[in-house]
Design a protein around this motif. Structure first.
Motif, mmCIF file in Angstrom:
data_model
loop_
_atom_site.group_PDB
_atom_site.id
_atom_site.type_symbol
_atom_site.label_atom_id
_atom_site.label_comp_id
_atom_site.label_asym_id
_atom_site.label_seq_id
_atom_site.Cartn_x
_atom_site.Cartn_y
_atom_site.Cartn_z
ATOM 1 N N VAL A 228 0.856 -1.196 0.000
ATOM 2 C CA VAL A 228 0.000 0.000 0.000
ATOM 3 C C VAL A 228 0.888 1.241 0.000
ATOM 4 O O VAL A 228 1.919 1.286 0.680
ATOM 5 N N ARG A 229 0.465 2.240 -0.766
ATOM 6 C CA ARG A 229 1.117 3.547 -0.708
ATOM 7 C C ARG A 229 0.037 4.587 -0.419
ATOM 8 O O ARG A 229 -1.027 4.563 -1.049
ATOM 9 N N ILE A 230 0.281 5.443 0.545
ATOM 10 C CA ILE A 230 -0.621 6.579 0.770
ATOM 11 C C ILE A 230 0.091 7.766 0.149
ATOM 12 O O ILE A 230 1.129 8.212 0.656
ATOM 13 N N ALA A 332 0.296 19.763 7.288
ATOM 14 C CA ALA A 332 -1.107 19.945 7.682
ATOM 15 C C ALA A 332 -1.981 18.741 7.316
ATOM 16 O O ALA A 332 -3.198 18.844 7.298
ATOM 17 N N ARG A 333 -1.367 17.597 7.036
ATOM 18 C CA ARG A 333 -2.158 16.461 6.560
ATOM 19 C C ARG A 333 -2.711 15.587 7.694
ATOM 20 O O ARG A 333 -2.211 15.607 8.804
ATOM 21 N N SER A 334 -3.748 14.821 7.362
ATOM 22 C CA SER A 334 -4.225 13.769 8.258
ATOM 23 C C SER A 334 -4.522 12.553 7.385
ATOM 24 O O SER A 334 -4.587 12.662 6.155
ATOM 25 N N LEU A 356 4.484 1.552 1.837
ATOM 26 C CA LEU A 356 5.619 2.153 1.128
ATOM 27 C C LEU A 356 5.762 3.600 1.584
ATOM 28 O O LEU A 356 5.031 4.474 1.106
ATOM 29 N N THR A 357 6.685 3.869 2.443
ATOM 30 C CA THR A 357 6.848 5.237 2.940
ATOM 31 C C THR A 357 8.149 5.385 3.722
ATOM 32 O O THR A 357 8.714 4.396 4.198
ATOM 33 N N ASN A 358 8.572 6.615 3.873
ATOM 34 C CA ASN A 358 9.678 6.939 4.786
ATOM 35 C C ASN A 358 9.169 7.743 5.979
ATOM 36 O O ASN A 358 9.944 8.104 6.855
ATOM 37 N N GLU A 361 5.253 9.322 10.784
ATOM 38 C CA GLU A 361 3.911 9.728 11.229
ATOM 39 C C GLU A 361 2.838 9.015 10.408
ATOM 40 O O GLU A 361 1.801 8.599 10.936
ATOM 41 N N LYS A 362 3.115 8.855 9.120
ATOM 42 C CA LYS A 362 2.147 8.180 8.256
ATOM 43 C C LYS A 362 1.934 6.734 8.698
ATOM 44 O O LYS A 362 0.814 6.229 8.698
ATOM 45 N N VAL A 363 3.028 6.074 9.092
ATOM 46 C CA VAL A 363 2.934 4.662 9.502
ATOM 47 C C VAL A 363 1.932 4.524 10.640
ATOM 48 O O VAL A 363 1.052 3.653 10.616
ATOM 49 N N LYS A 401 17.836 19.732 -1.199
ATOM 50 C CA LYS A 401 17.453 20.453 0.018
ATOM 51 C C LYS A 401 16.120 19.917 0.553
ATOM 52 O O LYS A 401 15.918 19.779 1.758
ATOM 53 N N TYR A 402 15.218 19.627 -0.378
ATOM 54 C CA TYR A 402 13.912 19.064 0.000
ATOM 55 C C TYR A 402 14.104 17.765 0.784
ATOM 56 O O TYR A 402 13.503 17.560 1.851
ATOM 57 N N LEU A 403 14.971 16.874 0.269
ATOM 58 C CA LEU A 403 15.193 15.585 0.932
ATOM 59 C C LEU A 403 15.918 15.781 2.267
ATOM 60 O O LEU A 403 15.607 15.119 3.264
ATOM 61 N N THR A 405 15.715 18.301 4.247
ATOM 62 C CA THR A 405 14.747 18.806 5.235
ATOM 63 C C THR A 405 13.839 17.675 5.716
ATOM 64 O O THR A 405 13.477 17.609 6.891
ATOM 65 N N LYS A 406 13.459 16.785 4.791
ATOM 66 C CA LYS A 406 12.619 15.654 5.208
ATOM 67 C C LYS A 406 13.343 14.825 6.267
ATOM 68 O O LYS A 406 12.742 14.370 7.233
ATOM 69 N N ILE A 407 14.640 14.635 6.080
ATOM 70 C CA ILE A 407 15.398 13.812 7.036
ATOM 71 C C ILE A 407 15.619 14.576 8.345
ATOM 72 O O ILE A 407 15.353 14.066 9.434
HETATM 73 N N1 GTP Z 1 4.146 22.759 1.548
HETATM 74 C C1 GTP Z 1 4.895 22.123 0.656
HETATM 75 N N2 GTP Z 1 4.482 20.921 0.227
HETATM 76 C C2 GTP Z 1 5.247 20.265 -0.663
HETATM 77 C C3 GTP Z 1 6.426 20.801 -1.189
HETATM 78 N N3 GTP Z 1 6.936 19.905 -2.066
HETATM 79 C C4 GTP Z 1 6.097 18.867 -2.096
HETATM 80 N N4 GTP Z 1 5.078 19.064 -1.258
HETATM 81 C C5 GTP Z 1 3.952 18.199 -0.935
HETATM 82 O O1 GTP Z 1 4.419 17.190 -0.094
HETATM 83 C C6 GTP Z 1 3.518 16.086 -0.157
HETATM 84 C C7 GTP Z 1 4.355 14.830 -0.174
HETATM 85 O O2 GTP Z 1 4.929 14.763 1.089
HETATM 86 P P1 GTP Z 1 6.386 14.318 1.362
HETATM 87 O O3 GTP Z 1 6.825 14.982 2.647
HETATM 88 O O4 GTP Z 1 7.232 14.503 0.155
HETATM 89 O O5 GTP Z 1 6.352 12.789 1.574
HETATM 90 P P2 GTP Z 1 5.422 12.000 2.529
HETATM 91 O O6 GTP Z 1 4.178 11.710 1.774
HETATM 92 O O7 GTP Z 1 5.262 12.677 3.845
HETATM 93 O O8 GTP Z 1 6.324 10.733 2.816
HETATM 94 P P3 GTP Z 1 6.620 9.487 1.909
HETATM 95 O O9 GTP Z 1 5.470 8.538 2.118
HETATM 96 O O10 GTP Z 1 7.890 8.933 2.422
HETATM 97 O O11 GTP Z 1 6.713 9.969 0.502
HETATM 98 C C8 GTP Z 1 2.641 16.325 -1.362
HETATM 99 O O12 GTP Z 1 1.361 16.760 -0.911
HETATM 100 C C9 GTP Z 1 3.324 17.468 -2.093
HETATM 101 O O13 GTP Z 1 2.414 18.308 -2.769
HETATM 102 C C10 GTP Z 1 6.831 22.090 -0.717
HETATM 103 O O14 GTP Z 1 7.856 22.615 -1.108
HETATM 104 N N5 GTP Z 1 6.041 22.699 0.198
#
Ligand code: GTP
Length: 416
Positions: A228-230, A332-334, A356-358, A361-363, A401-403, A405-407
């Motif tokens: 599954v991928r969300i 801001a997701r749920s 499928l995720t890193n 919080e999603k897990v 930079k995006y990656l 920040t995620k880490i």
């Molecule tokens: N606010 C904001 N959202 C972004 C940006 N780049 C991508 N997104 C959004 O980030 C969301 C994807 O989230 P990610 O943090 O990349 O990954 P994730 O879904 O939390 O985690 P994975 O399951 O590992 O991919 C999508 O809704 C994109 O539209 C950005 O620069 N700013």
């Protein structure tokens, strides 16, 4: 070798790929600031962080092996619910329509469109393989005809011109043939490309029942937990080729993994898949899986705000700071809707799912307030540029930079 999606094969030219593979950023007439483009780009992964060691398959095995997963510990009930911002009650969801989509990569999927009681967005489930069905779609609706059922996608098998019943058992009864037990061959047939011109053979087997629920819970035990991928919507990364993030390639990769052949003696590691002799036009059945596609653009802040966030990023801020400066949460997701969709697709219960995720919080969040869905394994999503040493995948200073920040800030786990 099985017929994988085009984007799975490095041998395919980029034109066959569902989206352009960003390799280099040459100066173009679109860029007015040539100096900016002529600067030396930082290395693939900036010195601030190093891609962690991950259990990649060996060179040459990346494209045709099932992904390795990491067991997930059951959550700590005292703390995890709060951290994951779980809703006390799951939303109600209802699959309104489903349709078969042949894809440019060769595999088919069934797109399910959902209605819910918390927002007016069209959230989607992209379902691969024949084993996963929606309960709310299959449930009979008062007054509907067999044609109505077929038009909204509540049929089993394949539609073809002249088909009159949504149910295979009815077709068999009309043809005067009994319903034999299901066979792998038949499941594979359902999984392959549609034979639109010919009705299913009356000798084809399935566990048909008159309520249309013949494949509910029929995900084969030997396949293990379903993949599954969300996925959260990203218009920029999925549609207009943005190299600021890896969202587009993550969507492609999830689809590719769900299209891989199911484990067989010929496809398990250590064996030679090439020994499997396929008949002409035969496809190996895939394990399938589900991509729940949530309309949570920009981590839930919407496209307009995300574009402002991009400008703040060009002014030197990272993705989390940009959100906060715009007075939004960093994320801001749920995920209550995702949980509800997965339950509708028969993914609840002890068997669990492979997510499928890193994103840690999603897990937790996708499991729901009472662990209605169980994430028993996690499959990390490693950026393709990392896996290929920069030969493929999204690249550039922005995505690095995006990656990073995620880490560093969102604590995403790019390994076990
Ligand atoms: N606010 C904001 N959202 C972004 C940006 N780049 C991508 N997104 C959004 O980030 C969301 C994807 O989230 P990610 O943090 O990349 O990954 P994730 O879904 O939390 O985690 P994975 O399951 O590992 O991919 C999508 O809704 C994109 O539209 C950005 O620069 N700013």
């Amino acid at each position: 070798m099985p017929d994988f999606p085009a984007h799975a094969s490095p041998a395919f030219p980029p034109v066959a790929s569902p989206r352009p593979q960003r390799r280099d950023r040459s100066v173009s007439e679109l860029h007015l600031d040539h100096k900016r483009d002529q600067r030396t780009h930082p290395p693939l992964v900036s010195p601030a962080f190093t891609p962690p060691h991950t259990p990649f398959p060996e060179e040459g095995q990346r494209y045709d092996r099932q992904p390795r997963s990491i067991p997930v510990e059951p959550p700590d009930h005292d703390t995890d619910g709060e951290q994951a911002r779980l809703l006390p009650k799951l939303p109600e969801v209802h699959c309104e329509v489903r349709a078969r989509i042949p894809t440019t990569a060769g595999q088919e999927m069934f797109l399910h469109l959902y209605h819910n009681n918390v927002d007016d967005k069209e959230h989607l489930a992209i379902v691969f393989g024949p084993h996963i069905r929606s309960k709310s779609l299959d449930a009979p609706r008062p007054g509907e005809t067999e044609r109505d059922r077929m038009i909204r996608g509540a049929y089993v098998g394949t539609l073809y011109p002249g088909r009159t019943s949504s149910r295979l058992d009815q077709i068999r009864r009309d043809a005067g043939v009994p319903s034999p037990r299901p066979s792998a061959g038949f499941l594979g047939q359902l999984n392959g490309p549609a034979q639109q011109a010919t009705p299913p053979s009356p000798s084809a087997s399935s566990e048909a029942s008159t309520d249309g629920s013949e494949f509910e819970s029929s995900y084969p035990l030997e396949f293990g937990p379903p993949l599954v991928r969300i996925h959260s919507e990203c218009y920029t990364g999925e549609t207009v080729w943005s190299a600021r993030c890896d969202c587009g390639e993550q969507l492609d990769e999830a689809a590719r993994l769900m299209s891989l052949p199911a484990p067989t003696p010929a496809s398990t590691p250590g064996s030679d898949a090439g020994e499997h002799q396929l008949l002409p036009n035969e496809k190996l059945p895939s394990c399938g899986g589900v991509i729940v596609y949530l309309r949570q653009e920009g981590r839930g802040i919407g496209l307009k705000e995300k574009l402002k966030a991009y400008n703040l990023q060009d002014l030197g801020h990272d993705t989390m700071e940009a959100n906060l400066l715009l007075r939004h949460p960093g994320d801001a997701r749920s995920y209550g809707l995702a949980t509800a969709l997965l339950l509708d697709l028969g993914m609840g219960g002890d068997r669990g799912i492979k997510l499928l995720t890193n994103n840690p919080e999603k897990v937790r969040a996708v499991e729901g307030p009472n662990r209605e869905v169980r994430v028993v394994e996690r499959v990390p999503m490693i950026p393709i540029a990392w896996k290929t040493g920069g030969k493929e995948g999204v690249q550039g200073a922005e995505v690095e930079k995006y990656l990073a920040t995620k880490i560093e800030k969102f604590k995403h786990m790019f390994s076990g």
